[in-house]
Design a protein around this motif. Structure first.
Motif, mmCIF file in Angstrom:
data_model
loop_
_atom_site.group_PDB
_atom_site.id
_atom_site.type_symbol
_atom_site.label_atom_id
_atom_site.label_comp_id
_atom_site.label_asym_id
_atom_site.label_seq_id
_atom_site.Cartn_x
_atom_site.Cartn_y
_atom_site.Cartn_z
ATOM 1 N N TYR A 67 -1.998 -32.768 -32.646
ATOM 2 C CA TYR A 67 -1.005 -33.696 -32.094
ATOM 3 C C TYR A 67 -1.327 -33.924 -30.619
ATOM 4 O O TYR A 67 -1.977 -33.086 -29.983
ATOM 5 C CB TYR A 67 0.399 -33.092 -32.188
ATOM 6 C CG TYR A 67 0.920 -32.924 -33.583
ATOM 7 C CD1 TYR A 67 1.762 -33.883 -34.139
ATOM 8 C CD2 TYR A 67 0.591 -31.813 -34.351
ATOM 9 C CE1 TYR A 67 2.264 -33.729 -35.424
ATOM 10 C CE2 TYR A 67 1.090 -31.659 -35.633
ATOM 11 C CZ TYR A 67 1.927 -32.620 -36.159
ATOM 12 O OH TYR A 67 2.416 -32.472 -37.438
ATOM 13 N N PRO A 68 -0.829 -35.021 -30.046
ATOM 14 C CA PRO A 68 -0.991 -35.206 -28.600
ATOM 15 C C PRO A 68 -0.399 -34.001 -27.861
ATOM 16 O O PRO A 68 0.672 -33.509 -28.208
ATOM 17 C CB PRO A 68 -0.182 -36.469 -28.302
ATOM 18 C CG PRO A 68 -0.143 -37.210 -29.604
ATOM 19 C CD PRO A 68 -0.114 -36.146 -30.667
ATOM 20 N N GLY A 69 -1.127 -33.522 -26.868
ATOM 21 C CA GLY A 69 -0.676 -32.370 -26.098
ATOM 22 C C GLY A 69 -1.280 -31.057 -26.568
ATOM 23 O O GLY A 69 -1.083 -30.027 -25.930
ATOM 24 N N ASP A 70 -2.037 -31.084 -27.671
ATOM 25 C CA ASP A 70 -2.694 -29.867 -28.132
ATOM 26 C C ASP A 70 -3.902 -29.568 -27.257
ATOM 27 O O ASP A 70 -4.567 -30.471 -26.743
ATOM 28 C CB ASP A 70 -3.134 -29.985 -29.590
ATOM 29 C CG ASP A 70 -1.988 -29.777 -30.561
ATOM 30 O OD1 ASP A 70 -0.941 -29.232 -30.156
ATOM 31 O OD2 ASP A 70 -2.132 -30.160 -31.730
ATOM 32 N N ILE A 71 -4.174 -28.283 -27.105
ATOM 33 C CA ILE A 71 -5.312 -27.817 -26.319
ATOM 34 C C ILE A 71 -6.356 -27.290 -27.300
ATOM 35 O O ILE A 71 -6.030 -26.495 -28.183
ATOM 36 C CB ILE A 71 -4.878 -26.701 -25.347
ATOM 37 C CG1 ILE A 71 -3.839 -27.239 -24.367
ATOM 38 C CG2 ILE A 71 -6.087 -26.132 -24.606
ATOM 39 C CD1 ILE A 71 -3.143 -26.171 -23.546
ATOM 40 N N ILE A 72 -7.599 -27.759 -27.139
ATOM 41 C CA ILE A 72 -8.655 -27.294 -28.037
ATOM 42 C C ILE A 72 -9.873 -26.822 -27.244
ATOM 43 O O ILE A 72 -10.088 -27.237 -26.108
ATOM 44 C CB ILE A 72 -9.088 -28.371 -29.052
ATOM 45 C CG1 ILE A 72 -9.674 -29.578 -28.361
ATOM 46 C CG2 ILE A 72 -7.952 -28.769 -29.951
ATOM 47 C CD1 ILE A 72 -10.299 -30.571 -29.326
ATOM 48 N N TYR A 107 -3.069 -39.267 -26.566
ATOM 49 C CA TYR A 107 -3.204 -40.630 -27.080
ATOM 50 C C TYR A 107 -3.380 -41.521 -25.876
ATOM 51 O O TYR A 107 -2.497 -41.636 -25.029
ATOM 52 C CB TYR A 107 -1.986 -41.050 -27.900
ATOM 53 C CG TYR A 107 -2.247 -42.358 -28.605
ATOM 54 C CD1 TYR A 107 -2.927 -42.377 -29.814
ATOM 55 C CD2 TYR A 107 -1.877 -43.560 -28.043
ATOM 56 C CE1 TYR A 107 -3.218 -43.586 -30.451
ATOM 57 C CE2 TYR A 107 -2.156 -44.759 -28.669
ATOM 58 C CZ TYR A 107 -2.822 -44.761 -29.876
ATOM 59 O OH TYR A 107 -3.125 -45.939 -30.496
ATOM 60 N N HIS A 108 -4.550 -42.150 -25.762
ATOM 61 C CA HIS A 108 -4.881 -42.950 -24.592
ATOM 62 C C HIS A 108 -4.449 -44.399 -24.785
ATOM 63 O O HIS A 108 -4.734 -45.003 -25.804
ATOM 64 C CB HIS A 108 -6.395 -42.885 -24.357
ATOM 65 C CG HIS A 108 -6.834 -43.672 -23.165
ATOM 66 N ND1 HIS A 108 -6.429 -43.363 -21.893
ATOM 67 C CD2 HIS A 108 -7.638 -44.755 -23.061
ATOM 68 C CE1 HIS A 108 -6.975 -44.221 -21.046
ATOM 69 N NE2 HIS A 108 -7.707 -45.073 -21.738
ATOM 70 N N ARG A 109 -3.751 -44.924 -23.794
ATOM 71 C CA ARG A 109 -3.330 -46.326 -23.805
ATOM 72 C C ARG A 109 -3.873 -46.986 -22.539
ATOM 73 O O ARG A 109 -3.189 -47.078 -21.547
ATOM 74 C CB ARG A 109 -1.813 -46.432 -23.821
ATOM 75 C CG ARG A 109 -1.183 -45.900 -25.068
ATOM 76 C CD ARG A 109 0.341 -45.965 -24.948
ATOM 77 N NE ARG A 109 0.982 -45.374 -26.072
ATOM 78 C CZ ARG A 109 1.368 -44.103 -26.154
ATOM 79 N NH1 ARG A 109 1.158 -43.293 -25.142
ATOM 80 N NH2 ARG A 109 1.963 -43.643 -27.225
ATOM 81 N N GLY A 110 -5.092 -47.414 -22.604
ATOM 82 C CA GLY A 110 -5.718 -48.050 -21.450
ATOM 83 C C GLY A 110 -6.603 -49.172 -21.924
ATOM 84 O O GLY A 110 -6.217 -49.955 -22.785
ATOM 85 N N TYR A 111 -7.820 -49.222 -21.382
ATOM 86 C CA TYR A 111 -8.754 -50.265 -21.812
ATOM 87 C C TYR A 111 -9.149 -50.092 -23.279
ATOM 88 O O TYR A 111 -9.603 -51.012 -23.923
ATOM 89 C CB TYR A 111 -9.990 -50.294 -20.920
ATOM 90 C CG TYR A 111 -10.716 -48.974 -20.847
ATOM 91 C CD1 TYR A 111 -11.744 -48.683 -21.723
ATOM 92 C CD2 TYR A 111 -10.350 -48.018 -19.907
ATOM 93 C CE1 TYR A 111 -12.404 -47.471 -21.677
ATOM 94 C CE2 TYR A 111 -10.996 -46.808 -19.844
ATOM 95 C CZ TYR A 111 -12.024 -46.534 -20.731
ATOM 96 O OH TYR A 111 -12.659 -45.323 -20.682
ATOM 97 N N GLY A 114 -6.311 -45.082 -28.558
ATOM 98 C CA GLY A 114 -6.644 -44.085 -29.561
ATOM 99 C C GLY A 114 -6.702 -42.685 -28.997
ATOM 100 O O GLY A 114 -6.433 -42.457 -27.816
ATOM 101 N N PRO A 115 -7.053 -41.734 -29.853
ATOM 102 C CA PRO A 115 -7.109 -40.343 -29.416
ATOM 103 C C PRO A 115 -8.244 -40.111 -28.424
ATOM 104 O O PRO A 115 -9.326 -40.670 -28.557
ATOM 105 C CB PRO A 115 -7.335 -39.564 -30.708
ATOM 106 C CG PRO A 115 -7.778 -40.546 -31.706
ATOM 107 C CD PRO A 115 -7.347 -41.888 -31.265
ATOM 108 N N ARG A 116 -7.958 -39.285 -27.430
ATOM 109 C CA ARG A 116 -8.938 -38.982 -26.394
ATOM 110 C C ARG A 116 -8.879 -37.491 -26.101
ATOM 111 O O ARG A 116 -7.812 -36.892 -26.097
ATOM 112 C CB ARG A 116 -8.616 -39.790 -25.139
ATOM 113 C CG ARG A 116 -9.484 -39.448 -23.949
ATOM 114 C CD ARG A 116 -9.269 -40.401 -22.821
ATOM 115 N NE ARG A 116 -8.114 -40.030 -22.036
ATOM 116 C CZ ARG A 116 -7.832 -40.552 -20.844
ATOM 117 N NH1 ARG A 116 -8.598 -41.490 -20.328
ATOM 118 N NH2 ARG A 116 -6.771 -40.179 -20.189
ATOM 119 N N LEU A 117 -10.022 -36.906 -25.859
ATOM 120 C CA LEU A 117 -10.116 -35.514 -25.441
ATOM 121 C C LEU A 117 -10.420 -35.511 -23.957
ATOM 122 O O LEU A 117 -11.390 -36.120 -23.511
ATOM 123 C CB LEU A 117 -11.216 -34.803 -26.234
ATOM 124 C CG LEU A 117 -11.464 -33.343 -25.921
ATOM 125 C CD1 LEU A 117 -10.195 -32.511 -26.080
ATOM 126 C CD2 LEU A 117 -12.550 -32.797 -26.830
#
Length: 152
Positions: A67-72, A107-111, A114-117
């Motif tokens: 989920y967004p906010g998870d650390i991996i 979850y990236h909302r820019g250019y 989608g999901p971003r690490l």
């Protein structure tokens, strides 16, 4: 088929709950709670809006939901000065070494959307499950319960 499962941290007791998202004055998560051998009832709790996130379409190498906010933790390969290989894309030849990085999934909302690490230095979009599997990604925790994992 896309899974519309959400999670959020309860305001009243700090527990994580998973289920459907309801929006209103305060966001709430609803879920089916077993009350007998084959019967269920709907339960609902207000959650901290900052912690609400929808499950991604991929998991880590141990098949944990993310989920967004998870650390991996991810494993990467780099060539040392004495690396030698006829194949420039090989990471198994002599002189290559593995190193680990800890990052935050968001979850990236820019250019791009989608999901971003995101690591301390840099970031990358996550196009599909195989990207995390190749990096041997393992979920360590999340930014609300384990903020210390992002330090250092």
């Amino acid at each position: 088929m896309r899974d519309y499962k959400f999670r959020g941290k309860r305001i009243d007791n700090g527990e994580w709950v998973y289920g459907d998202l309801m929006t209103g004055k305060n966001p709430s998560i609803t879920w089916w709670k077993p009350v007998g051998e084959q019967s269920y009832e709907i339960d609902c709790a207000d959650v901290d809006p900052e912690t609400v996130g929808q499950v991604f379409d991929f998991g880590d190498k141990e098949e944990n939901e993310l989920y967004p906010g998870d650390i991996i933790k991810t494993v990467h390969t780099r060539a040392s000065e004495n690396a030698s290989s006829d194949d420039p894309f090989s990471n198994t030849a002599t002189g290559y070494e593995e190193y680990e990085k800890v990052g935050l999934i968001e979850y990236h909302r820019g250019y791009t959307f989608g999901p971003r690490l995101r690591w301390k230095k840099g970031h990358m979009m996550i196009p599909n499950t195989s990207t995390l599997w190749r990096m041997k990604a393992v979920k360590l925790g999340n930014r609300w319960d384990n903020p210390d994992l992002l330090e250092g």
